[in-house]
Design a protein around this motif. Structure first.
Motif, PDB file in Angstrom:
ATOM      1  N   THR A   1     -34.118  -0.167 -58.014  1.00  0.00           N
ATOM      2  CA  THR A   1     -33.206   0.964 -57.835  1.00  0.00           C
ATOM      3  C   THR A   1     -31.915   0.542 -57.151  1.00  0.00           C
ATOM      4  N   TRP A   2     -31.959  -0.600 -56.422  1.00  0.00           N
ATOM      5  CA  TRP A   2     -30.773  -1.056 -55.682  1.00  0.00           C
ATOM      6  C   TRP A   2     -29.732  -1.578 -56.670  1.00  0.00           C
ATOM      7  N   LYS A   3     -28.481  -1.180 -56.477  1.00  0.00           N
ATOM      8  CA  LYS A   3     -27.416  -1.576 -57.405  1.00  0.00           C
ATOM      9  C   LYS A   3     -26.222  -2.108 -56.618  1.00  0.00           C
ATOM     10  N   ALA A   4     -25.652  -3.190 -57.120  1.00  0.00           N
ATOM     11  CA  ALA A   4     -24.428  -3.735 -56.540  1.00  0.00           C
ATOM     12  C   ALA A   4     -23.222  -3.003 -57.115  1.00  0.00           C
ATOM     13  N   GLU A   5     -22.254  -2.713 -56.265  1.00  0.00           N
ATOM     14  CA  GLU A   5     -20.995  -2.122 -56.730  1.00  0.00           C
ATOM     15  C   GLU A   5     -19.990  -3.214 -57.067  1.00  0.00           C
ATOM     16  N   ARG A   6     -19.986  -4.305 -56.241  1.00  0.00           N
ATOM     17  CA  ARG A   6     -19.056  -5.404 -56.497  1.00  0.00           C
ATOM     18  C   ARG A   6     -19.563  -6.668 -55.809  1.00  0.00           C
ATOM     19  N   VAL A   7     -19.339  -7.805 -56.450  1.00  0.00           N
ATOM     20  CA  VAL A   7     -19.675  -9.110 -55.873  1.00  0.00           C
ATOM     21  C   VAL A   7     -18.371  -9.868 -55.626  1.00  0.00           C
ATOM     22  N   PHE A   8     -18.173 -10.284 -54.376  1.00  0.00           N
ATOM     23  CA  PHE A   8     -16.997 -11.065 -53.999  1.00  0.00           C
ATOM     24  C   PHE A   8     -17.397 -12.540 -53.975  1.00  0.00           C
ATOM     25  N   LYS A   9     -16.758 -13.339 -54.807  1.00  0.00           N
ATOM     26  CA  LYS A   9     -17.123 -14.746 -54.944  1.00  0.00           C
ATOM     27  C   LYS A   9     -16.128 -15.633 -54.203  1.00  0.00           C
ATOM     28  N   PRO A  10     -16.613 -16.677 -53.546  1.00  0.00           N
ATOM     29  CA  PRO A  10     -15.693 -17.551 -52.813  1.00  0.00           C
ATOM     30  C   PRO A  10     -14.716 -18.236 -53.753  1.00  0.00           C
ATOM     31  N   ALA A  11     -13.447 -18.225 -53.356  1.00  0.00           N
ATOM     32  CA  ALA A  11     -12.410 -18.847 -54.189  1.00  0.00           C
ATOM     33  C   ALA A  11     -11.582 -19.849 -53.399  1.00  0.00           C
ATOM     34  N   MET A  12     -11.925 -20.081 -52.149  1.00  0.00           N
ATOM     35  CA  MET A  12     -11.139 -20.945 -51.283  1.00  0.00           C
ATOM     36  C   MET A  12     -11.591 -22.399 -51.402  1.00  0.00           C
ATOM     37  N   ASP A  13     -10.650 -23.310 -51.366  1.00  0.00           N
ATOM     38  CA  ASP A  13     -10.951 -24.733 -51.360  1.00  0.00           C
ATOM     39  C   ASP A  13     -11.798 -25.062 -50.117  1.00  0.00           C
ATOM     40  N   PRO A  14     -12.923 -25.794 -50.285  1.00  0.00           N
ATOM     41  CA  PRO A  14     -13.803 -26.075 -49.140  1.00  0.00           C
ATOM     42  C   PRO A  14     -13.098 -26.763 -47.976  1.00  0.00           C
ATOM     43  N   GLU A  15     -12.164 -27.638 -48.284  1.00  0.00           N
ATOM     44  CA  GLU A  15     -11.460 -28.328 -47.188  1.00  0.00           C
ATOM     45  C   GLU A  15     -10.626 -27.343 -46.373  1.00  0.00           C
ATOM     46  N   LYS A  16      -9.962 -26.419 -47.058  1.00  0.00           N
ATOM     47  CA  LYS A  16      -9.185 -25.397 -46.363  1.00  0.00           C
ATOM     48  C   LYS A  16     -10.106 -24.492 -45.551  1.00  0.00           C
ATOM     49  N   ARG A  17     -11.262 -24.135 -46.117  1.00  0.00           N
ATOM     50  CA  ARG A  17     -12.241 -23.290 -45.423  1.00  0.00           C
ATOM     51  C   ARG A  17     -12.594 -23.898 -44.066  1.00  0.00           C
ATOM     52  N   GLU A  18     -12.939 -25.171 -44.070  1.00  0.00           N
ATOM     53  CA  GLU A  18     -13.366 -25.811 -42.832  1.00  0.00           C
ATOM     54  C   GLU A  18     -12.197 -26.003 -41.869  1.00  0.00           C
ATOM     55  N   ARG A  19     -11.006 -26.236 -42.398  1.00  0.00           N
ATOM     56  CA  ARG A  19      -9.826 -26.379 -41.541  1.00  0.00           C
ATOM     57  C   ARG A  19      -9.538 -25.064 -40.813  1.00  0.00           C
ATOM     58  N   LEU A  20      -9.598 -23.954 -41.542  1.00  0.00           N
ATOM     59  CA  LEU A  20      -9.373 -22.646 -40.920  1.00  0.00           C
ATOM     60  C   LEU A  20     -10.437 -22.337 -39.878  1.00  0.00           C
ATOM     61  N   TYR A  21     -11.685 -22.678 -40.196  1.00  0.00           N
ATOM     62  CA  TYR A  21     -12.769 -22.367 -39.261  1.00  0.00           C
ATOM     63  C   TYR A  21     -12.665 -23.218 -37.996  1.00  0.00           C
ATOM     64  N   ARG A  22     -12.217 -24.467 -38.107  1.00  0.00           N
ATOM     65  CA  ARG A  22     -11.994 -25.287 -36.911  1.00  0.00           C
ATOM     66  C   ARG A  22     -10.930 -24.642 -36.019  1.00  0.00           C
ATOM     67  N   GLY A  23      -9.912 -24.079 -36.637  1.00  0.00           N
ATOM     68  CA  GLY A  23      -8.891 -23.366 -35.868  1.00  0.00           C
ATOM     69  C   GLY A  23      -9.475 -22.169 -35.139  1.00  0.00           C
ATOM     70  N   TRP A  24     -10.350 -21.436 -35.809  1.00  0.00           N
ATOM     71  CA  TRP A  24     -11.018 -20.298 -35.174  1.00  0.00           C
ATOM     72  C   TRP A  24     -11.823 -20.739 -33.954  1.00  0.00           C
ATOM     73  N   LYS A  25     -12.599 -21.800 -34.093  1.00  0.00           N
ATOM     74  CA  LYS A  25     -13.426 -22.259 -32.971  1.00  0.00           C
ATOM     75  C   LYS A  25     -12.545 -22.699 -31.798  1.00  0.00           C
ATOM     76  N   ALA A  26     -11.388 -23.298 -32.100  1.00  0.00           N
ATOM     77  CA  ALA A  26     -10.466 -23.696 -31.037  1.00  0.00           C
ATOM     78  C   ALA A  26      -9.907 -22.468 -30.315  1.00  0.00           C
TER      79      ALA A  26
END
Length: 527
Positions: A482-507
């Motif tokens: 009975t459970w239905k998804a309305e929308r699926v958001f798929k990752p589109a970011m380059d993995p290197e950029k992802r980790e670079r941004l997250y390192r900035g967040w942790k800092a």
């Protein structure tokens, strides 16, 4: 003519009560809902209370309004489910139904001296048995405070003239008051709770699924007989049936009350998160992230809590890891009410989307400290990376991105605790309406983020639990369909950029931690 199978849910939250009706397909019944807020009471700084009678009055009003608006025949109501703000505690006289004190709300901090001592002396005992860390957030210390500070309450509790319960217990007791058919005859109504709510009290052994004598003693010798009977979240026997006070609403029908779960556990159930490793995030004022860990209690090494997810059978349970983030959606309200860079909350999305990125800006919403996995009450909010080119667009985007970063922090802790990688994240709650937030969440996690068609997953989960008990749904697999998804958001970011941004967040977070200790005079901690 075949009767429709409708489940009525009472969803009692911190700020208000919602009643909703669901059909056998898991869909909301058109017009079948009502909502009322209740009064927030602040007797002293750090104290937060609710009036239990006002809450019950709102439940009655909402049930009648939902049935009237939907035109549902009360004979079509198959069962009632309850879900609730979890750690708030009520004490009442089971002979009269009168509260003996206001409800002490989960946000209340009056018991900090009690839990400080518990943390210092009994941390391992409490964490080992309950999966919780000693904190005023949980219910046990609230009961201890009531017994020690409210007149002759202890004597009344020992004589059966005072009983305690979380909000689910209070509502179920009132729903079934005066009914001869309850699991607790002689208590005036069904004095019960489910394992998921019991697991948030700091008094419940989550492995043995029973009140723990040692914990009751540690928290001021709480009489076990004053506590509700712990039961599965879906009760085939029924906790009880609606009593005479409800006859006018249900036209004399005696409706079984068969489902009960804390709000965050109900939300994961409503997301059909039945397989170990499935994760949901509720995006609200704060974020609550839960991971199904199956029938295994995972002892967190990364500052998460272990809790009961749900139970369909007495003596057995499915467990979860939980991480709570204090301020997420509230930061958007701050943009509106504090900085006034938006007029209404939905304006934050187009404003954030109008910036390609934050221009190197990070925002850490540690307005009241940081929750999981940092647990630093001395952290404070921070905006860092400001340049002459920073605009309100960049600030709006940084606020949106901070919600996703904080969620990744908890998800990474879950992955470390379980030595597994999550496959996807199911999103619900008010802020899950934001496409820009959920897309960035998918990008920064590197997994699909799924938004359901029915976003009121807390009340839907309670409906599923109640309906399972009476055959509206025959199995978890049937619910999953009975459970239905309305929308699926798929990752589109380059993995290197992802980790670079997250390192900035942790800092950025590192610079926010412990700030109030560095400048205690600014926050009233000393000179």
């Amino acid at each position: 003519m075949l009767q429709r199978k409708i489940v009525l849910v009472v969803d009692q939250g911190t700020t208000g009560t919602r009643v909703a009706l669901y059909d056998e397909n898991g869909n909301p019944v058109p017009g079948g809902w009502a909502y009322r807020e209740h009064t927030q009471i602040y007797p002293r700084p750090g104290w937060v209370e609710h009036n239990p009678l006002e809450i019950w009055e709102k439940v009655l009003v909402c049930m009648k309004e939902a049935l009237d608006r939907s035109k549902v025949d009360p004979r079509d109501i198959a069962a009632i489910g309850v879900t609730n703000q979890r750690e708030t505690i009520v004490v009442w006289d089971p002979r009269t139904g009168q509260p003996l004190y206001n409800a002490i709300v989960w946000q209340d901090r009056r018991t900090a001296p009690i839990t400080d001592k518990l943390r210092e002396n009994y941390f391992d005992v409490i964490y080992g048995k309950t999966g919780l860390v000693p904190d005023p957030y949980f219910s046990g210390s609230k009961i201890q405070w009531l017994l020690e500070n409210v007149g002759t309450l202890r004597d009344k509790a020992l004589k059966g003239e005072a009983v305690f319960g979380t909000i689910d217990s209070w509502i179920i007791w009132n729903l079934t008051k005066g009914s001869p058919n309850t699991l607790t005859p002689g208590r005036g109504g069904a004095h019960v709770t489910d394992y998921s709510n019991a697991s948030r009290t700091m008094l419940f052994n989550i492995r043995r699924l029973e009140w723990d004598a040692e914990l009751l003693e540690l928290m001021g010798n709480i009489p076990e007989e004053s506590l509700p009977l712990p039961r599965p979240s879906s009760e085939k026997e029924a906790y009880g049936y609606t009593g005479p006070e409800l006859d006018g609403i249900f036209n004399g029908q005696k409706v079984p009350v068969t489902g009960d779960a804390g709000d965050q556990q109900a939300a994961l159930f409503g997301q059909a998160g039945f397989e170990p490793g499935e994760v949901k995030c509720t995006y609200g004022t704060g974020n609550f992230i839960l991971m199904n860990t199956g029938e295994r209690v995972v002892k967190s090494e990364n500052n998460l809590l272990s809790t009961v997810f749900y139970s369909l059978e007495q003596g057995r349970a499915v467990y979860a890891l939980e991480g709570s983030v204090f301020i997420t959606g509230a930061a958007i309200q701050w943009l509106r009410d504090g900085l006034k860079i938006i007029e209404v909350s939905p304006e934050v999305d187009p404003l954030a989307e109008s910036a390609d990125d934050t221009g190197g800006l990070y925002f850490v919403p540690a307005f009241t400290g940081l929750g999981a996995p940092y647990w630093d009450p001395y952290a404070r909010g921070l905006i860092i990376g400001i340049t002459r080119g920073t605009t309100r667009r960049h600030i709006a985007r940084a606020v949106i991105e901070s919600i996703a970063y904080l969620t990744r922090d908890v998800v990474e802790a879950m992955e470390k605790d379980t030595a597994s990688r999550i496959r996807s994240l199911k999103a619900d709650g008010g802020a899950s309406r934001s496409d820009v937030l959920l897309q960035f969440q998918a990008d920064i996690l590197g997994v699909d983020v799924i938004r359901p068609l029915v976003r009121e997953t807390t009340s839907l989960g309670a409906a599923f639990l109640a309906g399972l008990a009476v055959g509206v749904w025959g199995s978890l697999e049937e619910i999953r369909k009975t459970w239905k998804a309305e929308r699926v958001f798929k990752p589109a970011m380059d993995p290197e950029k992802r980790e670079r941004l997250y390192r900035g967040w942790k800092a950025a977070v590192a610079r926010a931690l412990n700030w109030a200790r560095e400048v205690p005079w600014a926050y009233g901690y000393g000179t």
